[in-house]
Design a protein around this motif. Structure first.
Motif, PDB file in Angstrom:
ATOM      1  N   ALA A 238     -70.615 -50.880  22.565  1.00 47.86           N
ATOM      2  CA  ALA A 238     -70.773 -50.264  23.879  1.00 47.86           C
ATOM      3  C   ALA A 238     -69.545 -49.414  24.226  1.00 47.86           C
ATOM      4  O   ALA A 238     -69.668 -48.268  24.667  1.00 47.86           O
ATOM      5  CB  ALA A 238     -70.996 -51.342  24.930  1.00 47.86           C
ATOM      6  N   ILE A 239     -68.381 -49.984  24.006  1.00 54.87           N
ATOM      7  CA  ILE A 239     -67.159 -49.268  24.404  1.00 54.87           C
ATOM      8  C   ILE A 239     -67.006 -47.992  23.565  1.00 54.87           C
ATOM      9  O   ILE A 239     -66.737 -46.907  24.090  1.00 54.87           O
ATOM     10  CB  ILE A 239     -65.928 -50.190  24.284  1.00 54.87           C
TER      11      ILE A 239
ATOM     12  N   ALA B 148     -62.057 -49.234  29.429  1.00 55.25           N
ATOM     13  CA  ALA B 148     -63.001 -50.058  28.650  1.00 55.25           C
ATOM     14  C   ALA B 148     -64.209 -50.422  29.506  1.00 55.25           C
ATOM     15  O   ALA B 148     -65.354 -50.397  29.037  1.00 55.25           O
ATOM     16  CB  ALA B 148     -62.299 -51.315  28.144  1.00 55.25           C
ATOM     17  N   GLN B 149     -63.967 -50.736  30.769  1.00 54.91           N
ATOM     18  CA  GLN B 149     -65.081 -51.125  31.650  1.00 54.91           C
ATOM     19  C   GLN B 149     -66.026 -49.960  31.896  1.00 54.91           C
ATOM     20  O   GLN B 149     -67.247 -50.113  31.847  1.00 54.91           O
ATOM     21  CB  GLN B 149     -64.539 -51.656  32.981  1.00 54.91           C
ATOM     22  N   ALA B 150     -65.428 -48.780  32.136  1.00 54.61           N
ATOM     23  CA  ALA B 150     -66.266 -47.597  32.380  1.00 54.61           C
ATOM     24  C   ALA B 150     -67.015 -47.223  31.102  1.00 54.61           C
ATOM     25  O   ALA B 150     -68.221 -46.939  31.129  1.00 54.61           O
ATOM     26  CB  ALA B 150     -65.391 -46.435  32.851  1.00 54.61           C
ATOM     27  N   ALA B 151     -66.315 -47.255  29.973  1.00 57.58           N
ATOM     28  CA  ALA B 151     -66.943 -46.895  28.705  1.00 57.58           C
ATOM     29  C   ALA B 151     -68.088 -47.855  28.381  1.00 57.58           C
ATOM     30  O   ALA B 151     -69.175 -47.441  27.973  1.00 57.58           O
ATOM     31  CB  ALA B 151     -65.906 -46.911  27.583  1.00 57.58           C
ATOM     32  N   ALA B 152     -67.851 -49.143  28.606  1.00 57.96           N
ATOM     33  CA  ALA B 152     -68.875 -50.141  28.295  1.00 57.96           C
ATOM     34  C   ALA B 152     -70.116 -49.921  29.140  1.00 57.96           C
ATOM     35  O   ALA B 152     -71.244 -50.066  28.677  1.00 57.96           O
ATOM     36  CB  ALA B 152     -68.321 -51.543  28.530  1.00 57.96           C
ATOM     37  N   SER B 153     -69.885 -49.539  30.384  1.00 60.45           N
ATOM     38  CA  SER B 153     -70.992 -49.356  31.295  1.00 60.45           C
ATOM     39  C   SER B 153     -71.886 -48.191  30.849  1.00 60.45           C
ATOM     40  O   SER B 153     -73.121 -48.289  30.875  1.00 60.45           O
ATOM     41  CB  SER B 153     -70.384 -49.145  32.680  1.00 60.45           C
ATOM     42  N   VAL B 154     -71.260 -47.122  30.401  1.00 60.09           N
ATOM     43  CA  VAL B 154     -72.022 -45.974  29.890  1.00 60.09           C
ATOM     44  C   VAL B 154     -72.616 -46.303  28.512  1.00 60.09           C
ATOM     45  O   VAL B 154     -73.768 -45.991  28.222  1.00 60.09           O
ATOM     46  CB  VAL B 154     -71.103 -44.728  29.786  1.00 60.09           C
TER      47      VAL B 154
ATOM     48  N   VAL C  82     -77.262 -59.514  22.290  1.00 58.99           N
ATOM     49  CA  VAL C  82     -76.255 -60.009  23.218  1.00 58.99           C
ATOM     50  C   VAL C  82     -74.984 -59.171  23.103  1.00 58.99           C
ATOM     51  O   VAL C  82     -74.612 -58.746  22.014  1.00 58.99           O
ATOM     52  CB  VAL C  82     -75.911 -61.481  22.871  1.00 58.99           C
ATOM     53  N   ASN C  83     -74.340 -58.944  24.221  1.00 65.16           N
ATOM     54  CA  ASN C  83     -72.990 -58.357  24.183  1.00 65.16           C
ATOM     55  C   ASN C  83     -72.210 -58.978  25.325  1.00 65.16           C
ATOM     56  O   ASN C  83     -72.774 -59.599  26.222  1.00 65.16           O
ATOM     57  CB  ASN C  83     -73.056 -56.831  24.329  1.00 65.16           C
ATOM     58  N   GLU C  84     -70.901 -58.800  25.273  1.00 65.76           N
ATOM     59  CA  GLU C  84     -70.108 -59.234  26.419  1.00 65.76           C
ATOM     60  C   GLU C  84     -70.370 -58.249  27.557  1.00 65.76           C
ATOM     61  O   GLU C  84     -70.551 -57.052  27.327  1.00 65.76           O
ATOM     62  CB  GLU C  84     -68.619 -59.247  26.064  1.00 65.76           C
ATOM     63  N   ASN C  85     -70.384 -58.779  28.773  1.00 68.26           N
ATOM     64  CA  ASN C  85     -70.583 -57.902  29.930  1.00 68.26           C
ATOM     65  C   ASN C  85     -69.250 -57.241  30.263  1.00 68.26           C
ATOM     66  O   ASN C  85     -68.625 -57.527  31.278  1.00 68.26           O
ATOM     67  CB  ASN C  85     -71.123 -58.724  31.101  1.00 68.26           C
ATOM     68  N   ASP C  86     -68.841 -56.323  29.393  1.00 66.30           N
ATOM     69  CA  ASP C  86     -67.496 -55.749  29.472  1.00 66.30           C
ATOM     70  C   ASP C  86     -67.210 -55.010  30.780  1.00 66.30           C
ATOM     71  O   ASP C  86     -66.067 -54.927  31.197  1.00 66.30           O
ATOM     72  CB  ASP C  86     -67.289 -54.743  28.324  1.00 66.30           C
ATOM     73  N   SER C  87     -68.241 -54.460  31.412  1.00 72.39           N
ATOM     74  CA  SER C  87     -67.939 -53.654  32.596  1.00 72.39           C
ATOM     75  C   SER C  87     -67.563 -54.495  33.802  1.00 72.39           C
ATOM     76  O   SER C  87     -67.010 -53.967  34.762  1.00 72.39           O
ATOM     77  CB  SER C  87     -69.077 -52.687  32.921  1.00 72.39           C
ATOM     78  N   VAL C  88     -67.825 -55.793  33.781  1.00 70.81           N
ATOM     79  CA  VAL C  88     -67.336 -56.629  34.889  1.00 70.81           C
ATOM     80  C   VAL C  88     -66.282 -57.641  34.432  1.00 70.81           C
ATOM     81  O   VAL C  88     -65.628 -58.265  35.260  1.00 70.81           O
ATOM     82  CB  VAL C  88     -68.473 -57.392  35.615  1.00 70.81           C
ATOM     83  N   ALA C  89     -66.127 -57.804  33.121  1.00 68.61           N
ATOM     84  CA  ALA C  89     -65.166 -58.796  32.646  1.00 68.61           C
ATOM     85  C   ALA C  89     -63.751 -58.239  32.773  1.00 68.61           C
ATOM     86  O   ALA C  89     -63.469 -57.138  32.323  1.00 68.61           O
ATOM     87  CB  ALA C  89     -65.462 -59.135  31.189  1.00 68.61           C
TER      88      ALA C  89
END
Ligand code: GLU
Length: 377
Positions: A63-64, A84-90, A145-152
């Motif tokens: 995702a990132i 990382a959070q913004a990148a993961a979200s996109v 499954v992935n880590e919810n990076d955009s809120v972690a």
């Protein structure tokens, strides 16, 4: 059937339920574009597994890396937590649609699950995640499954999908985890050094094995590296799950690795009960209790931890929190849920159970960590 070598994982009876962890560098190329053909080949392998009556949970990174390219962020989106959070979200939305499309082309239904560390550290949430995964598998879907990076945030994230994959494997009671990576497996020294040899089987992780791992991710795209793979292997080992590291860079890499026997398999060791395996695989301790030699020996014999054996108390934990138990040399020997908070442990340390009521004014429990809530490491 007992798993003794990588090759054994070919047998559906030995490894019926499998967690497949796919690293960023396999899914995303250097320019941040998805490696569509590779993904198609892995979707084909997943379909073959399903057709053979096996169940697959995918733990997918990427995702990132995908999002960073789309947003034009430097350092693959790993320059800061905010990046990382913004990148993961996109990237996650793109990643999910890739999986859904490629699996659908093989007649499979993809299901997405985004987890944070706490979803698996907290017992109630762990059981929730676990039953959702079980229901999805039962319904024939392929959970991705992935880590919810955009809120972690930093303190509450796995940070790497290797340990996430091992924890997910525990949650679904998988038989095996396959970490698809950009290396062949664990080498006895830095693989770039002359004479480095691939270790085919690890039967019990010890300090000598840990010394073989050298940190850093070779591709620079993921965050794993061999250290996090070993940590994942330790979680799996304790839960009685085989874990293999294989090279995923080829087309249809799973068949290639398993048939050729190229990779490293960590043999399952202990079959702790589900609850103890969950406890042993937990990643965040809230504090530590240091114990004397006699107490350490008693714990090794299966005893509960009594206050009389405690020499020091570290951290600000509360009753019910997870604490590490360390021997006088500082080595973590066990992990368990504290029956008393840190302040009470301070007051009780070194005292026999008979003195507890006098010191605290109450003494509901004889042990500070009961053996039923403790796992030896
Ligand atoms: N969750 C991260 C992602 O999707 C990957 C973590 C890792 O590199 O292991 O990009």
């Amino acid at each position: 059937m007992v798993i003794a070598a990588l090759h054994d994982l070919i047998d559906p009876a030995a490894a019926r339920r499998i967690v497949l962890k796919i690293g960023s560098s396999l899914l995303v190329d250097g320019a941040g574009c998805p490696r569509a053909e590779w993904l198609e080949s892995i979707a084909g392998e997943i379909a073959d597994f399903r057709a053979a009556g096996r169940e697959v949970v995918v733990v997918s990174s990427g995702a990132i890396a995908l999002g960073a390219a789309r947003l034009g962020l430097e350092r693959g989106g790993r320059g800061s937590l905010a990046d990382a959070q913004a990148a993961a979200s996109v990237g996650q939305i793109a990643l999910a649609s890739l999986w859904s499309e490629k699996l659908a082309a093989r007649g499979l239904t993809a299901a997405q699950l985004l987890l944070t560390l706490d979803d698996l550290e907290d017992r109630r949430r762990y059981l929730n995640a676990s039953s959702t995964l079980a229901r999805l598998l039962e319904s024939g879907a392929v959970p991705v499954v992935n880590e919810n990076d955009s809120v972690a945030t930093q303190e509450i994230r796995f940070g790497d999908n290797d340990r996430l994959a091992a924890r997910v494997a525990q949650a679904v009671r998988a038989d095996a985890v396959l970490l698809l990576s950009d290396v062949d497996g664990l080498f006895d020294r830095n693989p770039r050094e002359a004479g480095a040899r691939l270790v085919p089987v690890v039967d019990g992780i010890d300090d000598a094995v840990r010394a073989m791992a050298d940190g850093g991710s070779a591709s620079g795209l993921g965050s794993g590296g061999m250290t996090s793979k070993l940590q994942a292997a330790e979680i799996a080992e304790r839960a009685g799950i085989a874990l293999a590291i294989v090279n995923g860079t080829h087309r249809a890499p799973i068949g290639r690795a398993l048939e050729g026997g190229v990779g490293t398999v960590f043999l399952p060791r202990r079959r702790d009960g589900a609850r103890k395996a969950w406890l042993g695989g937990r990643l965040r301790d809230r504090g530590a209790l240091v114990v004397d030699v006699g107490c350490a020996a008693a714990l090794a014999q299966g005893g509960s931890l009594l206050a009389a054996g405690i020499t020091a108390v570290e951290g600000a934990f509360e009753r019910g929190d997870l604490v590490a138990i360390r021997d006088p040399a500082g080595a973590a020997i066990a992990r368990g849920l504290a029956e008393y908070g840190a302040a009470e442990c301070h007051a009780l340390k070194g005292l026999r159970s008979a003195d507890h009521a006098r010191v605290l004014g109450y003494a509901p429990r004889a042990a500070v960590v009961h053996r039923d809530h403790m796992v030896m490491l």
